[in-house]
Design a protein around this motif. Structure first.
Motif, mmCIF file in Angstrom:
data_model
loop_
_atom_site.group_PDB
_atom_site.id
_atom_site.type_symbol
_atom_site.label_atom_id
_atom_site.label_comp_id
_atom_site.label_asym_id
_atom_site.label_seq_id
_atom_site.Cartn_x
_atom_site.Cartn_y
_atom_site.Cartn_z
ATOM 1 N N GLN A 141 0.868 -1.614 0.139
ATOM 2 C CA GLN A 141 0.416 -0.083 0.140
ATOM 3 C C GLN A 141 0.895 1.675 0.025
ATOM 4 O O GLN A 141 0.609 2.464 -0.741
ATOM 5 C CB GLN A 141 -0.924 0.426 1.233
ATOM 6 C CG GLN A 141 -2.027 -0.988 1.618
ATOM 7 C CD GLN A 141 -3.011 -1.833 2.152
ATOM 8 O OE1 GLN A 141 -3.756 -0.262 2.000
ATOM 9 N NE2 GLN A 141 -2.700 -2.692 2.858
ATOM 10 N N TRP A 177 0.727 -3.242 10.543
ATOM 11 C CA TRP A 177 -0.056 -4.528 9.587
ATOM 12 C C TRP A 177 -0.919 -4.165 11.117
ATOM 13 O O TRP A 177 -2.203 -5.251 10.652
ATOM 14 C CB TRP A 177 1.065 -5.676 9.127
ATOM 15 C CG TRP A 177 1.383 -6.348 10.561
ATOM 16 C CD1 TRP A 177 2.650 -5.655 11.634
ATOM 17 C CD2 TRP A 177 1.074 -6.903 11.267
ATOM 18 N NE1 TRP A 177 3.202 -6.742 12.361
ATOM 19 C CE2 TRP A 177 1.474 -7.146 12.375
ATOM 20 C CE3 TRP A 177 0.235 -7.733 11.212
ATOM 21 C CZ2 TRP A 177 1.386 -9.108 13.054
ATOM 22 C CZ3 TRP A 177 -0.575 -9.189 12.341
ATOM 23 C CH2 TRP A 177 0.364 -9.041 13.039
ATOM 24 N N ASN A 232 -1.182 -1.935 13.286
ATOM 25 C CA ASN A 232 -2.011 -0.942 13.947
ATOM 26 C C ASN A 232 -1.247 -0.081 14.593
ATOM 27 O O ASN A 232 -2.480 0.651 15.857
ATOM 28 C CB ASN A 232 -3.810 -0.916 14.138
ATOM 29 C CG ASN A 232 -4.522 0.252 13.579
ATOM 30 O OD1 ASN A 232 -3.957 1.380 13.603
ATOM 31 N ND2 ASN A 232 -5.556 0.597 14.485
ATOM 32 N N ARG A 289 -5.512 4.246 7.545
ATOM 33 C CA ARG A 289 -6.959 3.002 6.333
ATOM 34 C C ARG A 289 -5.657 1.853 6.657
ATOM 35 O O ARG A 289 -7.157 0.724 6.319
ATOM 36 C CB ARG A 289 -6.690 3.426 4.798
ATOM 37 C CG ARG A 289 -7.446 4.421 5.145
ATOM 38 C CD ARG A 289 -7.567 4.933 3.408
ATOM 39 N NE ARG A 289 -6.624 6.538 3.015
ATOM 40 C CZ ARG A 289 -6.056 6.215 1.767
ATOM 41 N NH1 ARG A 289 -6.193 5.204 1.247
ATOM 42 N NH2 ARG A 289 -5.165 7.239 1.974
ATOM 43 N N ASP A 338 -6.526 0.124 9.641
ATOM 44 C CA ASP A 338 -8.770 0.063 9.938
ATOM 45 C C ASP A 338 -8.560 -1.530 10.009
ATOM 46 O O ASP A 338 -9.586 -2.386 10.062
ATOM 47 C CB ASP A 338 -9.711 0.655 9.148
ATOM 48 C CG ASP A 338 -8.878 1.868 9.493
ATOM 49 O OD1 ASP A 338 -8.806 2.123 10.807
ATOM 50 O OD2 ASP A 338 -9.633 2.952 9.174
ATOM 51 N N GLY A 339 -7.367 -2.343 9.504
ATOM 52 C CA GLY A 339 -7.658 -3.876 8.869
ATOM 53 C C GLY A 339 -6.802 -5.248 9.692
ATOM 54 O O GLY A 339 -6.846 -6.054 9.199
ATOM 55 N N ARG A 382 -8.219 -7.741 11.202
ATOM 56 C CA ARG A 382 -8.039 -8.925 9.769
ATOM 57 C C ARG A 382 -7.323 -9.394 9.884
ATOM 58 O O ARG A 382 -7.209 -10.720 9.488
ATOM 59 C CB ARG A 382 -8.837 -8.274 8.288
ATOM 60 C CG ARG A 382 -9.242 -9.703 7.831
ATOM 61 C CD ARG A 382 -9.488 -8.868 6.641
ATOM 62 N NE ARG A 382 -9.353 -7.172 5.965
ATOM 63 C CZ ARG A 382 -7.596 -7.521 5.316
ATOM 64 N NH1 ARG A 382 -6.918 -8.553 5.127
ATOM 65 N NH2 ARG A 382 -6.952 -6.021 4.978
ATOM 66 N N ARG A 383 -6.576 -9.026 10.208
ATOM 67 C CA ARG A 383 -4.936 -9.489 9.924
ATOM 68 C C ARG A 383 -4.093 -10.414 10.515
ATOM 69 O O ARG A 383 -3.693 -11.436 10.968
ATOM 70 C CB ARG A 383 -4.303 -8.532 9.156
ATOM 71 C CG ARG A 383 -3.982 -7.661 7.843
ATOM 72 C CD ARG A 383 -2.832 -6.827 8.076
ATOM 73 N NE ARG A 383 -3.099 -5.756 8.235
ATOM 74 C CZ ARG A 383 -3.646 -4.354 7.741
ATOM 75 N NH1 ARG A 383 -4.268 -4.644 7.016
ATOM 76 N NH2 ARG A 383 -3.323 -3.695 8.914
#
Length: 173
Positions: free
Chosen positions: A27, A117, A119, A154, A157-158, A161-162
């Motif tokens: 990213q 990764w 956060n 941003r 924010d994932g 999930r990771r």
């Protein structure tokens, strides 16, 4: 990298972590290529570094679940022993030491991906990255901060999930 991890009989957890950090590193590298191409960040080096930065944890398995830095030098040595170039193998050793005078933009990007990764935001690391961005672009640090903060937010924010993806893989083989 999958072939090397298989040859090392690596546990599944480090492979999952390396994949997650690699995917996160895409990213900021993509963003730089589109918005700051003048920086000339080495995309392949960053992605290699993200995909291998913790390879030494296959040697120091206790560091998969606990603190430690022995995996850093061991990772570099492991990559060198498997024929990888020193300029690429270095990421295994430099991903946790971003304040050295010879730290490159690529080192900062790998280190940032390894934190964001999950956060985790590290102001000292982000300040170094901001300084590089502002210096190269000629923009005010505040301008660069707003853009970088948005991007890292941003990505962060994932994190859930990771983290769940990584946790689904066992620490031992």
């Amino acid at each position: 990298m999958a072939e090397l991890l298989a040859a090392l009989a690596a546990p599944p957890r480090p492979a999952a972590h390396l994949r997650a950090v690699h995917d996160v590193a895409l990213q900021p590298v993509d963003w730089l290529e589109h918005h700051r191409p003048d920086l000339g960040a080495d995309r392949e080096a960053v992605l290699f570094g993200a995909a291998t930065h913790d390879i030494g944890k296959t040697v120091h398995v206790a560091e998969l679940t606990g603190p430690g830095s022995r995996h850093e030098e061991a990772g570099r040595d492991l990559l060198l022993a498997h024929g990888f170039r020193p300029d690429l193998a270095r990421f295994a050793e430099t991903h946790a030491s971003w304040t050295a005078p010879d730290t490159t933009l690529e080192d900062l990007l790998v280190s940032t991906a390894d934190k964001v990764w999950k956060n985790k935001r590290v102001p000292e690391l982000e300040d170094l990255l901001l300084a590089r961005l502002a210096e190269a672009s000629g923009r005010e640090r505040r301008e660069e901060y707003l853009v970088l903060d948005d991007l890292l937010g941003r990505i962060g924010d994932g994190a859930d999930r990771r983290l769940a993806f990584q946790a689904a893989f066992p620490v031992s083989a």
